[in-house]
Design a protein around this motif. Structure first.
Motif, PDB file in Angstrom:
ATOM      1  N   ASP A 182      12.793   2.278 -25.385  1.00 43.42           N
ATOM      2  CA  ASP A 182      13.791   1.857 -24.402  1.00 43.42           C
ATOM      3  C   ASP A 182      14.708   2.998 -23.996  1.00 43.42           C
ATOM      4  O   ASP A 182      14.888   3.969 -24.734  1.00 43.42           O
ATOM      5  N   PRO A 236      16.432  -6.092 -18.764  1.00 43.13           N
ATOM      6  CA  PRO A 236      15.179  -5.333 -18.549  1.00 43.13           C
ATOM      7  C   PRO A 236      14.531  -5.545 -17.188  1.00 43.13           C
ATOM      8  O   PRO A 236      13.363  -5.922 -17.081  1.00 43.13           O
ATOM      9  N   ALA A 294      21.891  -1.547 -24.176  1.00 43.93           N
ATOM     10  CA  ALA A 294      20.842  -1.625 -23.155  1.00 43.93           C
ATOM     11  C   ALA A 294      21.220  -2.619 -22.066  1.00 43.93           C
ATOM     12  O   ALA A 294      22.027  -3.525 -22.272  1.00 43.93           O
ATOM     13  N   SER A 330      11.959  -0.594 -20.767  1.00 38.02           N
ATOM     14  CA  SER A 330      12.505  -1.705 -21.543  1.00 38.02           C
ATOM     15  C   SER A 330      11.446  -2.334 -22.446  1.00 38.02           C
ATOM     16  O   SER A 330      11.592  -3.472 -22.883  1.00 38.02           O
TER      17      SER A 330
END
Length: 956
Positions: free
Chosen positions: A493, A115, A112, A121
């Motif tokens: 996410d 955010p 990931a 996120s």
């Protein structure tokens, strides 16, 4: 290693073929689209001929994945598995297997991005919110961040915060002489360029003699002592100074919190909450502050806001990307947070809860008390009556005997000139305690000694305040529940395991599974950073080879692996330049030229080393204005220290005049700092050390495949030319503090355990594979630029119409014709299943796209088709079908709440909003929340879970 290199051509290309997205047939089709006859022709049209690398990379032939893992097994076998009881801020820990498999080893978490797009996120933001809550509870303070790099740099950030916020106007900072040595060293290095003085001493004896703006107190002390800090804190407050307490979070399960003692700031490391030592990192450090200091808190803070439906939604709050807003006036250059490690630490607390943490803390303390009782029985009296997990005794001439016996028992102890410290942790067994007694010449039984041992936490410092009271720390006791909780968060996410993340300036490329596997091997994870060097022979063999490869790739002469983020690399590189000038009697050279397009950490880093920033203009093409640079370099030639330049430029173009820029700066006495953020466009094609740069940092979490982990870990080693090599950062554990430049990170080799990722990447790609990866990165960017140009104009190209590895598209004119904003486009992309490109950097209102070499033509086309479809939706606004306020763009992202809305009354259909053209109904990604209200979140700041009493009141 030679034996591993005897491979067929087919085997040598196996991994590179899997790392690189487009197939050979796709490459031909894409070249046809961009109008280039071959990759070689495209490269000649993209890079200036004057900087092209003349010889291939000397990284050897590639290994297959199975061969590479066999090779890593050999390296791991050179590291010795010895029980380390050294302490000093690093402890053995037990990572619950369910967290290891489902967080640390799960690409949904480790691939990931930071955010910055909160709607996609929410999972990692909730985990970080839990982390902040955990830290606030344990420290007894009001607001915590999530997170910082390590305890040493967290201490340095706290010192800077204290200088900004304290009433006292002194430039002196006091540090407890029983703080960790590496922390003191990092503090001294951070203070010196800013003109601050760090005084180390005994707080009870020496603090009254000095006017200070703040002080750092270790709790418990580095050698184990548990002291009542309240008198010292009271004295500091009377001086108008702030108190920083460096606290062990596990000890805080038993000890009164820093907040209860009166501290203003608490810092420390959460490493022992399930994160392997890893020979130094990566680990998540924490910082918590009183309410009045919250707007000075560095790093990232997760806050709770609401979405478009008024439902709760997490987001980054307050000073998000402060460096880009305030630049040289930024209070910190911190850009990376240790998100993945903070998530692990938070899940460790969720897994154990307050009862579990207290049990671990009591067990560790009890075994320490038994250890101390046994030592007393042997006639060896600990130096401190009160302690938590560390006992220190005087050597009394027995140093060599202790070293010899400890080696025989396969135990590492902390050996100072006159004392020995033994630090226990949750991995310490009674058998290990008995081994320590044998090290000191006694053959005792743990069971017999335990009966007479007494605890050593003083009654007045025993914790009375509650912690981890929020339901999240009580609801997931079974593995089934915790597994489902982590899966639920991951499903909220959008990471690289779901879709392309087309961010410019932050290369989001494949983090191959094979590269990740050795990270969790105990031979890499269980090593203490201050273990004897001979026990880490495998690590040092890997360091040496990795440095050789990076030298060959960059054209530099020496590498430091210590900086544990890109911003730390910038800082270390500028410190090297500063020290070089000082060694030549040119300490007056303090001017740093920085183009207006530079990444915000550049001016922030320059300010932190005491340099004054002079901004250089960019021309209409986005390039550095060479004449403005020349004018300012000549104007400041007597004081010029450096230029900081990103190459290819932040605008995504190889500037033609890079050699001339370097020559101008050198001619006026300065050094060239070349930001290595965009090395993904250069590897195998051009070397900064060849065309005039003196130093660069290398974002291993970008170009060299260390995953972003939701915003960390990162690694930012620096390469330097020979004349700067003497000024690379030192470390007291390696050189005894004799280096000209001190440490910039707490551990000598930064986040050593994740260097195996970059090592394996280079090992499996080989020189040819690395070069091909760069070529395809450039091809992919030019392909996107070509496909989108007639829909969203590409803002910058070189004289031959090419972009580098990224491009900037310009929708600003559409705001006039339709009212659409760059935010609208970014949020609408979520409905198509994509993370947005970089928004409004380096040019406000634009989108910067970097596809990387790992994305296939099919994924590039899916992204381009989505962008083109969005342009058609904008055209419908322009044509008057609906206003921008009533359009799918402004209502994006659409959630399951929208598709289930019984009162749908919008001017477009549910299908049009929720399943836009070309998106898959079967594999649809649903954002868990609607568009997040940032203004509401900053006006109503909530950064930790509310207390249980609030839930009770809400239920009444």
């Amino acid at each position: 290693m030679t034996a591993h290199r005897k491979l067929s051509n087919e085997a040598a290309t196996t991994f590179a073929r899997r790392h690189i997205g487009p197939s050979p047939r796709d490459i031909e089709a894409m070249l046809d689209t961009v109008g280039a006859k071959s990759l070689q022709v495209l490269m000649s049209e993209t890079l200036p001929a004057s900087i092209r690398q003349q010889r291939p990379l000397d990284c050897g032939k590639a290994l297959s994945e199975s061969e590479a893992l066999a090779h890593m097994s050999e390296i791991a076998g050179q590291n010795s598995m010895v029980t380390s009881l050294i302490g000093q801020g690093y402890s053995g820990t037990l990572l619950p297997a369910v967290i290891q498999r489902n967080i640390l080893e799960n690409p949904a978490w480790y691939t990931a991005y930071t955010p910055y797009q909160p709607e996609i996120s929410q999972g990692r933001l909730e985990a970080l919110f839990n982390y902040q809550t955990m830290i606030c509870d344990l420290t007894g303070l009001d607001v915590a961040n999530a997170s910082l790099l390590d305890e040493g740099t967290a201490a340095a950030e706290a010192m800077a915060l204290a200088h900004r916020a304290a009433q006292a106007k002194s430039n002196t900072f006091f540090v407890d002489h029983d703080a960790h040595p590496q922390t003191i060293a990092v503090l001294r290095q951070r203070a010196e360029p800013l003109g601050w003085t760090v005084v180390a001493g005994d707080p009870a004896r020496d603090l009254d003699k000095t006017d200070v703006f703040g002080a750092l107190l270790q709790y418990p002390g580095s050698h184990g002592a548990v002291r009542d800090l309240r008198p010292t804190i009271t004295a500091l407050r009377a001086k108008g100074a702030l108190t920083v307490v460096a606290a062990d979070p596990l000890a805080l399960a038993l000890l009164a919190s820093p907040g209860d003692l009166g501290a203003d700031i608490a810092i420390g490391s959460t490493q022992r909450f399930g994160v392997p030592m890893g020979y130094g990192g990566p680990h998540a450090a924490y910082m918590a502050v009183r309410e009045t200091l919250k707007r000075s808190l560095p790093g990232r803070i997760v806050g709770l806001s609401i979405d478009a439906r008024g439902e709760p939604a997490y987001r980054l709050a307050l000073q998000t990307r402060e460096q880009h807003i305030r630049r040289e006036k930024a209070t910190s250059n911190i850009c990376t947070a240790q998100v993945l490690l903070a998530v692990i630490a938070s899940m460790y607390a969720v897994y154990h809860g307050p009862e579990g943490l207290a049990h671990i803390a009591r067990t560790v303390h009890r075994r320490t008390a038994v250890l101390a009782a046994g030592l007393k029985k042997l006639g060896i009296t600990p130096l401190h009556e009160n302690y938590f997990d560390t006992v220190t005794v005087a050597v009394n001439g027995q140093r060599q005997a202790i070293i010899s016996h400890a080696a025989h028992e396969k135990i590492n102890l902390r050996l100072d000139d006159t004392t020995v410290s033994i630090a226990l942790d949750e991995t310490t067994t009674p058998a290990i305690v008995e081994s320590v007694w044998r090290t000191f010449g006694g053959n005792l039984s743990y069971a017999e000694i335990e009966a007479e041992a007494r605890d050593a936490v003083p009654a007045e410092l025993k914790r009375s305040s509650a912690y981890l009271t929020h339901p999240v720390f009580h609801a997931h006791r079974s593995e089934t529940e915790l597994l489902r909780y982590m899966r639920k968060l991951a499903d909220r996410d959008l990471a690289l395991d779901r879709a392309m993340i087309p961010l410019g300036s932050c290369t989001m490329k494949l983090n191959a599974t094979t590269e990740m596997i050795p990270v969790t091997w105990p031979e890499f994870g269980a090593l203490h950073p201050f273990a004897p060097r001979e026990q880490a022979a495998g690590y040092h063999a890997m360091f040496k080879q990795l440095e050789r490869w990076l030298i060959d790739i960059t054209g530099y002469d020496a590498i430091s692996l210590q900086p544990n983020s890109g911003a730390q690399g910038e800082y270390a590189g500028l410190l090297a330049i500063r020290a070089y000038h000082a060694a030549r009697g040119d300490s007056h050279r303090t001017i740093c030229l920085i183009p207006s397009s530079a990444h915000g950490t550049n001016p922030a880093s320059a300010s932190m080393v005491g340099m004054d920033v002079v901004v250089v203009a960019c021309d209409a093409r986005g390039d550095v204005d060479v004449e403005d640079l020349r004018k300012k370099a000549e104007l400041h030639k007597d004081k010029l220290a450096a230029v900081m330049i990103t190459y290819p430029s932040t605008h995504g173009v190889f500037e033609e005049h890079i050699r001339e820029i370097c020559d101008i700066v050198h001619a006026n006495g300065g050094q060239v700092y070349l930001d290595g953020a965009n090395m993904n466009a250069q590897v195998g094609l051009a070397r900064p050390g060849d065309y005039g740069a003196d130093v660069s940092h290398l974002n291993l979490h970008k170009t060299f495949c260390i995953p972003h982990g939701g915003g960390g870990p990162g690694m930012g080693p620096i390469g330097v030319k020979a004349h700067l090599a003497p000024f690379l950062p030192g470390h007291p554990a390696v050189d005894g503090g004799s280096a000209t430049v001190g440490p910039v990170s707490a551990a000598p080799y930064g986040s050593a355990s994740i260097l195996v990722i970059s090592y394996l990447y280079i090992l499996m790609m080989g020189g040819d594979g690395l070069t091909r990866a760069t070529e395809i990165a450039v091809l992919n960017a030019n392909y996107i630029a070509k496909r989108l140009d007639s829909h969203f104009p590409v803002l910058y190209r070189n004289a031959r119409g090419r972009v580098a590895h990224e491009c900037i598209i310009d929708p600003r004119g559409l705001k006039t014709t339709s009212g659409v904003t760059v935010d609208d486009i970014a949020k609408r992309l979520i409905d198509y299943g994509f993370h947005a490109p970089t928004m409004s950097f380096p040019v406000p209102g634009t989108l910067m796209i970097e596809p990387t070499e790992s994305e296939s033509k099919a994924e590039l086309d899916r992204f381009c088709d989505a962008m083109i479809a969005i342009r058609r939706e904008i055209a419908e606004v322009e044509a008057g079908r609906f206003t921008i306020e009533a359009s799918p763009l402004r209502h994006a992202p659409h959630t399951v709440h929208d598709i289930a809305d019984d009162n749908w009354n919008r001017s477009y259909s549910r299908t049009e909003g929720c399943f836009p053209a070309g998106s898959s109904r079967t594999d649809k990604y649903w954002a868990p929340v609607g568009r997040v209200d940032n203004v509401y979140g900053d006006r109503n700041l909530v950064c930790s879970c509310p207390p249980v009493a609030d839930y009770a009141q809400a239920a009444e």
